[in-house]
Design a protein around this motif. Structure first.
Motif, PDB file in Angstrom:
ATOM      1  N   LEU A 331      90.902  43.390   7.157  1.00  0.00           N
ATOM      2  CA  LEU A 331      89.734  43.982   7.496  1.00  0.00           C
ATOM      3  C   LEU A 331      89.192  44.864   6.700  1.00  0.00           C
ATOM      4  CD1 LEU A 331      91.707  45.113  10.898  1.00  0.00           C
ATOM      5  CD2 LEU A 331      89.916  43.544  10.555  1.00  0.00           C
ATOM      6  N   PRO A 332      87.965  44.445   6.150  1.00  0.00           N
ATOM      7  CA  PRO A 332      87.273  45.188   5.141  1.00  0.00           C
ATOM      8  C   PRO A 332      86.517  46.086   5.540  1.00  0.00           C
ATOM      9  CG  PRO A 332      86.127  43.164   5.165  1.00  0.00           C
ATOM     10  CD  PRO A 332      87.280  42.956   6.164  1.00  0.00           C
ATOM     11  N   ASP A 333      86.388  47.219   4.918  1.00  0.00           N
ATOM     12  CA  ASP A 333      85.396  48.287   4.980  1.00  0.00           C
ATOM     13  C   ASP A 333      84.148  47.882   4.386  1.00  0.00           C
ATOM     14  OD1 ASP A 333      84.037  50.653   5.334  1.00  0.00           O
ATOM     15  OD2 ASP A 333      85.639  51.918   4.469  1.00  0.00           O
ATOM     16  N   LEU A 334      83.007  47.419   5.183  1.00  0.00           N
ATOM     17  CA  LEU A 334      81.932  46.893   4.618  1.00  0.00           C
ATOM     18  C   LEU A 334      81.028  48.006   4.181  1.00  0.00           C
ATOM     19  CD1 LEU A 334      80.988  44.100   7.184  1.00  0.00           C
ATOM     20  CD2 LEU A 334      82.321  44.093   5.250  1.00  0.00           C
ATOM     21  N   SER A 335      81.383  49.373   4.529  1.00  0.00           N
ATOM     22  CA  SER A 335      80.438  50.349   3.679  1.00  0.00           C
ATOM     23  C   SER A 335      80.634  50.621   2.415  1.00  0.00           C
ATOM     24  CB  SER A 335      80.774  51.622   4.765  1.00  0.00           C
ATOM     25  OG  SER A 335      81.997  51.970   4.545  1.00  0.00           O
ATOM     26  N   LYS A 336      81.944  50.164   2.028  1.00  0.00           N
ATOM     27  CA  LYS A 336      82.421  50.164   0.534  1.00  0.00           C
ATOM     28  C   LYS A 336      82.688  48.908  -0.412  1.00  0.00           C
ATOM     29  CE  LYS A 336      84.681  54.779   1.598  1.00  0.00           C
ATOM     30  NZ  LYS A 336      85.814  55.532   1.505  1.00  0.00           N
ATOM     31  N   MET A 337      81.611  48.426  -1.009  1.00  0.00           N
ATOM     32  CA  MET A 337      81.896  47.114  -1.474  1.00  0.00           C
ATOM     33  C   MET A 337      81.946  47.171  -2.820  1.00  0.00           C
ATOM     34  SD  MET A 337      81.659  45.241   1.358  1.00  0.00           S
ATOM     35  CE  MET A 337      81.586  43.376   0.631  1.00  0.00           C
ATOM     36  N   GLN A 338      82.406  46.250  -3.441  1.00  0.00           N
ATOM     37  CA  GLN A 338      82.662  45.884  -5.044  1.00  0.00           C
ATOM     38  C   GLN A 338      82.522  44.412  -5.577  1.00  0.00           C
ATOM     39  OE1 GLN A 338      86.021  48.169  -5.814  1.00  0.00           O
ATOM     40  NE2 GLN A 338      87.612  46.219  -5.285  1.00  0.00           N
ATOM     41  N   VAL A 339      82.584  44.253  -6.817  1.00  0.00           N
ATOM     42  CA  VAL A 339      82.220  42.943  -7.092  1.00  0.00           C
ATOM     43  C   VAL A 339      83.410  42.741  -8.137  1.00  0.00           C
ATOM     44  CG1 VAL A 339      81.002  41.286  -8.522  1.00  0.00           C
ATOM     45  CG2 VAL A 339      79.927  43.168  -7.088  1.00  0.00           C
ATOM     46  N   LYS A 340      84.041  41.583  -7.966  1.00  0.00           N
ATOM     47  CA  LYS A 340      85.250  41.275  -9.026  1.00  0.00           C
ATOM     48  C   LYS A 340      84.593  40.069  -9.581  1.00  0.00           C
ATOM     49  CE  LYS A 340      90.006  39.540  -9.036  1.00  0.00           C
ATOM     50  NZ  LYS A 340      91.454  39.189  -8.334  1.00  0.00           N
ATOM     51  N   VAL A 341      84.593  40.187 -11.032  1.00  0.00           N
ATOM     52  CA  VAL A 341      84.304  39.049 -12.060  1.00  0.00           C
ATOM     53  C   VAL A 341      85.228  38.825 -12.846  1.00  0.00           C
ATOM     54  CG1 VAL A 341      81.634  39.880 -11.681  1.00  0.00           C
ATOM     55  CG2 VAL A 341      83.052  40.760 -13.600  1.00  0.00           C
ATOM     56  N   THR A 342      84.921  37.841 -13.681  1.00  0.00           N
ATOM     57  CA  THR A 342      85.867  37.269 -14.631  1.00  0.00           C
ATOM     58  C   THR A 342      85.071  37.236 -15.917  1.00  0.00           C
ATOM     59  OG1 THR A 342      85.682  34.968 -13.884  1.00  0.00           O
ATOM     60  CG2 THR A 342      87.650  36.131 -13.083  1.00  0.00           C
TER      61      THR A 342
END
Length: 633
Positions: A331-342
């Motif tokens: 259940l993600p909190d859509l108000s706090k997003m981030q990006v995971k990159v490699t």
């Protein structure tokens, strides 16, 4: 001429369909106009793409070499250089609540809410099979009740044993003691009476009123009274010193044993109660509810990130068997997003937490910063085992409405912002023997310059020494300058000590002037036997090849024509060429060379493509020695 002929070869058989006669009607004319415009744009794209493809073929060895005077070049300039690292990644929530299976031993999903549903706190998400838990719960209730019965009996036994101790110590013992004391008093009274009687009998015997037999009987009565008194006194002593202690110890032992059994039965009862409570909780855990409001995302993971052998773990769906502690839903909190990159291992050392970043998702942009950089590479598949990439997390600042986990995002991380620095195109720099060079073009031809390099953004590179502003450098010198080709020496002083250390000079033998060939003239310079500078004609050699002739041989597709071969394109030396290893202007033709469409170009695919192209370009009936390129058009 070269572009048009290549286009004829690449687009053979792709003739345009005939025009429709309905163009005489106004609507037909408009349709015809649209068709004509589309056809024109398509032809323009083919011409431009074909030209680029021909340039690419020339780079990899399909086309012929060209003179340095015709090479593309660019001026070295001074200005601002933004050093950035750009990678693609996936969006994820910075605050994820994971819903796990809490049922011991796992279970089977009977019902699950659809993926992507929006739920409120307390809403039912998953229902697991309860039949096995209910059977265990009923059995445990029986066991628990038996434990309660045993505990009650143990408590009663302990209470009775405790009472027995008090009963003897404060009741039975005192009664026995009183009896012993009364027996002593009776014995003492009997002794006093017998002594009085004996005294009277003795007086009477002296006066002759009683017989000697009566006197002896009275004496025996006195002796018996004494014995009775001693026995009563001993009985009291035994009672006080031995019987009381022995009886108390026995009763106290029984009490203590009953107390220990009570504790044991209490522990057993607690154990059975804990099992009962755990099963009751398991029954509750079989119905999973949302701990907070959010969007349901099934936790379907991939065991391998990429490649053909990337297999998916157990799928979250109705009927699936899940294990204990397995994550079922996020259940993600859509108000706090981030990006995971490699990030590739060649660039990860440039990135530090706190660096600013720009995030682009479709047509929207945000700013953010690097939060963390992993110190271990991400797991890779069999085919990408040699590629090491490190997970980097980048935050997103601002309104993230509309973003969903899993969306693809392009992240550009600002590493450095350099002002007023000297820059040159990356394609103008060549690395040879661990050193970097560029070729500057002037009226007399190309000249090699050793370089000291700074930072780069993959398009421009900082020049700290070796070039000056407005120098005209040749782009892709390997394709047009023989000296820049792979395998050509770059220095007459390629000292092995610089490459292998000072010990190499002492360990390996070297050829001095005494070992020179017999035909070396006495008047030759000391370095005459050393390898000549690339592109320079040996002094005093009348049979040297004419540079114009060698240039003509290169234009005719000879062995000396400049090529960018498979080894040069395979930058990470993994035996295959991937799209990210090709120059940007060449990536559009990747699919034409990837014959088996496995996402990479092997050496065999490159050689086959070269042979097919040479066969198309070769005139009817003409043969060519092995290894020579196609003729110049």
């Amino acid at each position: 001429m070269m572009v048009s002929s290549m286009e004829r070869e690449l687009n053979a058989g792709s003739a345009s369909p005939p025009a429709d006669d309905s163009s005489s009607h106004p609507r037909g004319r408009r349709s015809g106009l649209r068709k004509f415009t589309a056809l024109g744009l398509a032809l323009l794209a083919v011409v431009l793409g074909g030209g680029t493809f021909v340039f690419f073929l020339g780079m990899v060895g399909y086309g012929s070499g060209s003179d340095a005077s015709d090479a593309m070049s660019q001026l070295v300039s001074r200005g601002r250089l933004l050093v950035t690292v750009t990678e693609d990644g996936n969006l994820e929530s910075a605050s994820n609540v994971e819903v796990r299976c809490q049922v011991a031993g796992g279970g089977t999903i009977i019902w699950i809410i659809p993926d992507g549903s929006m739920v409120e706190a307390g809403q039912e998400l998953v229902r697991l099979d309860q039949s096995a838990i209910e059977d265990q719960l009923n059995t445990q209730k029986i066991t628990y009740e038996k434990a309660v019965e045993t505990k009650i009996q143990a408590d009663e036994d302990f209470a009775a044993a405790s009472i027995a101790v008090k009963e003897y110590d404060l009741g039975t013992y005192l009664k026995d003691l009183q009896s012993a004391e009364s027996q002593i008093k009776i014995a003492m009274e009997n002794l006093r009476s017998a002594e009085n009687t004996l005294s009277h009998t003795e007086r009477m015997f002296r006066k002759g009123f009683v017989t000697a037999l009566q006197l002896d009987a009275d004496k025996f009565s006195v002796e018996r009274a004494k014995l009775d008194l001693d026995a009563a006194q001993i009985a009291k002593k035994v009672l006080q010193d031995f019987t009381r202690q022995k009886t108390l110890r026995a009763l106290q032992a029984t009490r203590d044993a009953a107390e220990a059994r009570t504790r044991s039965e209490q522990a057993a009862l607690n154990l059975e109660k804990a099992k009962l409570d755990r099963l009751q909780n398991q029954l509750k855990f079989s119905v999973i509810k949302a701990p907070q409001r959010g969007m349901v995302i099934y936790a379907n993971e991939m065991s391998g990130r990429r490649g053909l052998f990337g297999s998916q773990s157990s799928t979250i769906e109705e009927g699936a068997v899940v294990r204990e502690r397995q994550t079922l839903i996020r259940l993600p909190d859509l108000s706090k997003m981030q990006v995971k990159v490699t990030v590739h291992e060649s660039k990860v050392d440039l990135i530090r937490p706190g660096m600013p970043a720009r995030i682009r998702v479709q047509d929207r942009q945000w700013v953010g910063k690097v939060i963390s950089v992993a110190n271990q590479p991400e797991p890779s598949s069999f085919f990408a085992a040699s590629i090491k990439e490190y997970a980097t997390t980048v935050s997103i600042e601002g309104d993230t409405t509309g973003l969903k986990p899993g969306m693809t995002a392009e992240v550009e991380i600002l590493v450095s912002d350099l002002h007023n620095v000297l820059t040159a195109p990356v394609s103008a720099v060549v690395e040879k023997d661990g050193k970097f060079f560029a070729w500057v073009k002037d009226k007399s031809g190309p000249h090699r310059r050793p370089l000291l390099l700074g930072q780069t953004n993959d398009k421009l590179i900082q020049i700290t020494d070796g070039l000056k502003e407005n120098d005209e450098v040749i782009l892709n010198p390997r394709a047009v300058v023989a000296e820049a080709q792979e395998g050509s020496p770059v220095s007459v002083d390629n000292d092995k000590a610089d490459r292998f250390g000072k010990a190499a000079s002492a360990a390996a033998g070297s050829t001095d002037a005494k070992a020179a060939p017999a035909d070396t003239k006495a008047g030759a310079a000391p370095d005459a036997t050393r390898r000549a500078e690339p592109g320079a004609r040996p002094r005093g050699d009348a049979k040297s090849e004419d540079p114009r002739k060698s240039g003509e041989a290169r234009r005719r597709g000879g062995r000396n024509r400049p090529v960018l071969n498979f080894t040069q394109l395979d930058k990470n030396k993994d035996g295959k060429i991937t799209p990210d290893e090709l120059p940007e202007q060449m990536r559009g033709f990747f699919d034409r060379l990837d014959a088996n469409h496995d996402g990479s170009i092997s050496k065999e695919e490159l050689d086959d493509a070269r042979k097919k192209m040479e066969a198309r370009r070769r005139p009817q009936g003409e043969s060519r020695p092995e290894g020579q390129g196609p003729p110049q058009e």
